[in-house]
Design a protein around this motif. Structure first.
Motif, PDB file in Angstrom:
ATOM      1  N   VAL A   1       0.376  -1.123   7.884  1.00 29.73           N
ATOM      2  CA  VAL A   1       0.476  -1.934   6.651  1.00 29.73           C
ATOM      3  C   VAL A   1       1.555  -1.461   5.671  1.00 29.73           C
ATOM      4  O   VAL A   1       2.310  -2.283   5.148  1.00 29.73           O
ATOM      5  CB  VAL A   1      -0.909  -2.035   5.958  1.00 29.73           C
ATOM      6  CG1 VAL A   1      -0.799  -2.573   4.542  1.00 29.73           C
ATOM      7  CG2 VAL A   1      -1.820  -2.935   6.779  1.00 29.73           C
ATOM      8  N   PRO A   2       1.691  -0.138   5.392  1.00 28.92           N
ATOM      9  CA  PRO A   2       2.739   0.256   4.445  1.00 28.92           C
ATOM     10  C   PRO A   2       4.131  -0.199   4.895  1.00 28.92           C
ATOM     11  O   PRO A   2       5.020  -0.390   4.070  1.00 28.92           O
ATOM     12  CB  PRO A   2       2.648   1.784   4.415  1.00 28.92           C
ATOM     13  CG  PRO A   2       1.244   2.079   4.833  1.00 28.92           C
ATOM     14  CD  PRO A   2       0.889   1.012   5.828  1.00 28.92           C
TER      15      PRO A   2
ATOM     16  N   CYS B   1       0.850  -1.195   0.000  1.00 26.68           N
ATOM     17  CA  CYS B   1       0.000   0.000   0.000  1.00 26.68           C
ATOM     18  C   CYS B   1       0.884   1.241   0.000  1.00 26.68           C
ATOM     19  O   CYS B   1       1.848   1.317   0.761  1.00 26.68           O
ATOM     20  CB  CYS B   1      -0.899   0.006   1.244  1.00 26.68           C
ATOM     21  SG  CYS B   1      -2.040   1.403   1.232  1.00 26.68           S
TER      22      CYS B   1
ATOM     23  N   GLN C   1      -5.116  -4.087  -0.793  1.00 27.26           N
ATOM     24  CA  GLN C   1      -5.327  -3.105   0.273  1.00 27.26           C
ATOM     25  C   GLN C   1      -6.119  -1.925  -0.258  1.00 27.26           C
ATOM     26  O   GLN C   1      -6.838  -1.260   0.476  1.00 27.26           O
ATOM     27  CB  GLN C   1      -3.981  -2.584   0.818  1.00 27.26           C
ATOM     28  CG  GLN C   1      -3.039  -3.662   1.311  1.00 27.26           C
ATOM     29  CD  GLN C   1      -3.540  -4.385   2.523  1.00 27.26           C
ATOM     30  OE1 GLN C   1      -4.472  -3.929   3.185  1.00 27.26           O
ATOM     31  NE2 GLN C   1      -2.963  -5.525   2.817  1.00 27.26           N
TER      32      GLN C   1
ATOM     33  N   HIS D   1     -10.836   2.453  -1.650  1.00 23.94           N
ATOM     34  CA  HIS D   1     -10.445   3.663  -0.908  1.00 23.94           C
ATOM     35  C   HIS D   1     -11.275   4.829  -1.431  1.00 23.94           C
ATOM     36  O   HIS D   1     -11.340   5.043  -2.640  1.00 23.94           O
ATOM     37  CB  HIS D   1      -8.955   3.938  -1.109  1.00 23.94           C
ATOM     38  CG  HIS D   1      -8.405   4.929  -0.133  1.00 23.94           C
ATOM     39  ND1 HIS D   1      -8.826   6.237  -0.081  1.00 23.94           N
ATOM     40  CD2 HIS D   1      -7.484   4.794   0.858  1.00 23.94           C
ATOM     41  CE1 HIS D   1      -8.186   6.874   0.896  1.00 23.94           C
ATOM     42  NE2 HIS D   1      -7.369   6.016   1.477  1.00 23.94           N
TER      43      HIS D   1
ATOM     44  N   ASN E   1      -0.524   4.302   0.401  1.00 26.52           N
ATOM     45  CA  ASN E   1      -1.155   5.332   1.228  1.00 26.52           C
ATOM     46  C   ASN E   1      -0.447   5.326   2.581  1.00 26.52           C
ATOM     47  O   ASN E   1       0.116   4.323   2.980  1.00 26.52           O
ATOM     48  CB  ASN E   1      -2.636   5.034   1.421  1.00 26.52           C
ATOM     49  CG  ASN E   1      -3.364   5.093   0.110  1.00 26.52           C
ATOM     50  OD1 ASN E   1      -3.169   6.018  -0.662  1.00 26.52           O
ATOM     51  ND2 ASN E   1      -4.184   4.105  -0.164  1.00 26.52           N
ATOM     52  N   MET E   2      -0.496   6.415   3.214  1.00 26.92           N
ATOM     53  CA  MET E   2       0.195   6.505   4.509  1.00 26.92           C
ATOM     54  C   MET E   2      -0.797   6.963   5.559  1.00 26.92           C
ATOM     55  O   MET E   2      -0.615   8.019   6.174  1.00 26.92           O
ATOM     56  CB  MET E   2       1.370   7.493   4.403  1.00 26.92           C
ATOM     57  CG  MET E   2       2.550   6.922   3.681  1.00 26.92           C
ATOM     58  SD  MET E   2       3.422   5.771   4.780  1.00 26.92           S
ATOM     59  CE  MET E   2       4.461   4.931   3.617  1.00 26.92           C
ATOM     60  N   CYS E   3      -1.866   6.200   5.732  1.00 28.83           N
ATOM     61  CA  CYS E   3      -2.824   6.536   6.790  1.00 28.83           C
ATOM     62  C   CYS E   3      -2.037   6.522   8.100  1.00 28.83           C
ATOM     63  O   CYS E   3      -1.291   5.559   8.357  1.00 28.83           O
ATOM     64  CB  CYS E   3      -3.957   5.528   6.820  1.00 28.83           C
ATOM     65  SG  CYS E   3      -4.845   5.489   5.254  1.00 28.83           S
TER      66      CYS E   3
ATOM     67  N   ARG F   1      -6.105  10.523   5.684  1.00 29.67           N
ATOM     68  CA  ARG F   1      -6.930   9.730   4.757  1.00 29.67           C
ATOM     69  C   ARG F   1      -7.058  10.409   3.394  1.00 29.67           C
ATOM     70  O   ARG F   1      -7.586   9.832   2.449  1.00 29.67           O
ATOM     71  CB  ARG F   1      -8.324   9.486   5.365  1.00 29.67           C
ATOM     72  CG  ARG F   1      -8.304   8.529   6.542  1.00 29.67           C
ATOM     73  CD  ARG F   1      -8.006   7.109   6.123  1.00 29.67           C
ATOM     74  NE  ARG F   1      -9.128   6.509   5.417  1.00 29.67           N
ATOM     75  CZ  ARG F   1      -9.079   5.296   4.840  1.00 29.67           C
ATOM     76  NH1 ARG F   1      -7.971   4.579   4.876  1.00 29.67           N
ATOM     77  NH2 ARG F   1     -10.132   4.814   4.221  1.00 29.67           N
TER      78      ARG F   1
HETATM   79  S1  SF4 Z   1      -5.580   1.883   6.203  1.00 29.19           S
HETATM   80 FE1  SF4 Z   1      -5.617   0.808   4.217  1.00 29.19          FE
HETATM   81  S2  SF4 Z   1      -5.216   2.448   2.717  1.00 29.19           S
HETATM   82 FE2  SF4 Z   1      -4.551   3.257   4.711  1.00 29.19          FE
HETATM   83  S3  SF4 Z   1      -2.346   2.743   4.834  1.00 29.19           S
HETATM   84 FE3  SF4 Z   1      -3.486   1.069   5.833  1.00 29.19          FE
HETATM   85  S4  SF4 Z   1      -3.771  -0.465   4.220  1.00 29.19           S
HETATM   86 FE4  SF4 Z   1      -3.221   1.464   3.195  1.00 29.19          FE
END
Ligand code: SF4
Length: 490
Positions: free
Chosen positions: A195-196, A186, A230, A283, A188-190, A322
């Protein structure tokens, strides 16, 4: 698989349900035996099927019990602290087993392995192997190394690995529904999310291998595939010149050089009108009208979207990174309803008590829920994860009892909405793919409708894999109940 059936569950309930022993029994006596236990999200369950395929190529047979296993893998989740705590408790149990069987090899795979790396070996002395999500091809070598008494580690994160050429071994399968992984990682850097860091950069899998896997599954009798990633809406595959297969009947245009998610969805939908297609996760910043129109165009693409909001307040969403605000999210919901109609199932993830969240901001989450009226929700109290931007930048300053109280309020609202949404199904005929006997009675079968709702009905002469039309006459907040009708309304 259990994760796809979860609806209104507290954090504790959800994770309790998610621990599934992914395994199958093989009566091959001369092979070494592997037992895999999977925790967490659908991606992990899908990965365990890749691991089983890699290990089978190395002459391992999978087994449904830890008794007699030569190798035990725990495929782990790191999304919340209590997910990791469950794995630690399980490792303590396995420690006792290892004392009795010193030759037993224990490996920790997945996100927790990637997050903790060699630290895991220091903390949990009985662990022999630590392997991150991109290291599964290396598992046979890691096992060999561990068998010599060495500790074996591979937590290298790849920018290319998609396991596209590996045919997963379907474990614990109902023979009707299957996951197909279409991308990994992923970008994205929520700010709350690990996960990233545990799954690395986003990569999209060759679409032809995805379509081939769907075709193969259909030929084997499967009738539903869920495309997993993801963030599936950012799927993008670029061909290197000459790599597009001109003979492929699905993409006839030889000049196609990129495939986006809407196009991939169409390619898979065209495998057969009898093959249902689902996908997860979307997303809000990336889902496009093209995806929605493709869903509308094909009857076999299920009208159900998991669109995590995480919060209903724009300031909190900004802190979460987000990259959308409440208004953007609401517009996406409106667009889904405009194109796919009010009946389209929508679910979400919600976090309560994120850093600095005020009572008013929490109320915004509740009012967003009132606006959308989700069919399902996965709801959690915020759990700070070490190393994430939120852990570095913000104070986890909402007291646990307040987080939990807000969570209870969110759960109560969702329960009400799930009930209301299910009430709308009453008196209507739903197309249901039969997945097997109902949990409560062998006299009943169960399956899912388009919106991913569980439907239970008398077995009569129907069987797993059939499509039936069920007139829904009763419901709870979790299940629709009805009877098969032969006359299908136009
Ligand atoms: S919440 Fe989902 S979109 Fe956001 S960083 Fe984690 S895996 Fe990626």
């Amino acid at each position: 698989m259990i994760t796809s059936t979860l609806k209104i569950l507290s954090e504790t309930d959800k994770e309790a349900c998610e621990i599934v022993k992914v395994s199958e029994e093989e009566l091959t006596v001369d092979k070494k035996r592997l037992f895999i236990e999977s925790y967490g999200c659908q991606m992990n369950f899908s990965d365990s099927e890749i691991v089983a395929a890699v290990m089978r190529n190395a002459d391992f047979a999978t087994t449904s019990s830890e008794d007699g296993a030569d190798v035990i893998f725990l495929n782990t989740c790191a999304i919340r602290d209590n997910a990791e705590q469950k794995v630690r408790n399980r490792l303590q149990q396995l420690n006792n087993l290892k004392k009795k069987r010193p030759g037993l090899v224990i490996g920790v795979l997945g996100c927790m392995a990637e997050r903790l790396k060699t630290k895991l070996l220091e903390e949990e002395k009985m662990v022999d192997i630590v392997a991150g999500p991109d290291a599964y091809r290396d598992l046979p070598r890691l096992v060999e190394e561990a068998e010599t008494g060495q500790k074996a580690v591979n937590v290298f994160l790849s920018r290319e690995e998609t396991y596209a050429d590996i045919s997963p071994i379907r474990l614990n399968s109902n023979g009707i529904t299957a996951y197909i992984s279409i991308m990994r990682g992923c970008d994205n850097m929520c700010s709350f999310c690990v996960v990233p860091y545990t799954r690395g950069r986003e990569r999209s899998r060759d679409p032809f291998s995805v379509v081939e896997e769907a075709r193969q599954l259909f030929a084997e009798g499967y009738r539903e595939v869920t495309l997993l990633g993801q963030n599936v809406d950012s799927y993008k595959w670029k061909s290197e010149k000459g790599k597009i297969k001109p003979q492929d009947e699905i993409v006839e245009n030889e000049n196609v050089t990129t495939v986006n998610f809407a196009q991939l969805l169409e390619m898979v939908a065209l495998v057969s009108p009898e093959l249902r297609v689902r996908f997860s996760t979307s997303h809000p910043k990336d889902i496009t009208d093209d995806v929605l129109w493709t869903m509308k165009k094909y009857e076999n693409i299920c009208k159900y979207i998991h669109l995590p909001a995480q919060s209903g307040n724009s300031r909190v969403l900004k802190l979460m990174n987000r990259t959308y605000d409440r208004e953007w999210y609401v517009q996406k919901i409106d667009r889904i309803r405009e194109i796919l109609g009010e009946d389209c199932g929508i679910s979400t993830d919600m976090i309560t008590g994120f850093c600095t969240e005020t009572e008013e901001e929490h109320q915004d989450t509740l009012t967003l829920m009132e606006y959308v009226k989700y069919d399902y929700a996965y709801m959690f109290a915020y759990s700070e994860r070490p190393g994430t931007p939120a852990a570095k930048k913000y104070k986890d300053d909402i007291a646990e009892d307040i987080k939990k109280r807000r969570l209870q309020e969110v759960i109560a609202v969702q329960l009400k909405h799930s009930g209301e949404r299910n009430q709308l199904a009453l008196g209507k005929v739903h197309k249901v793919l039969v997945e097997g006997p109902s949990k409560r009675s062998d006299a009943d079968l169960c399956g899912r409708n388009d919106q991913n709702k569980v439907v239970v009905f008398p077995r009569e002469h129907y069987k797993k894999g059939d499509y039936v039309h069920v007139l829904v006459t009763e419901c709870s907040s979790a299940t629709l109940i009805g009877k098969v009708v032969e006359e299908v309304p136009a």
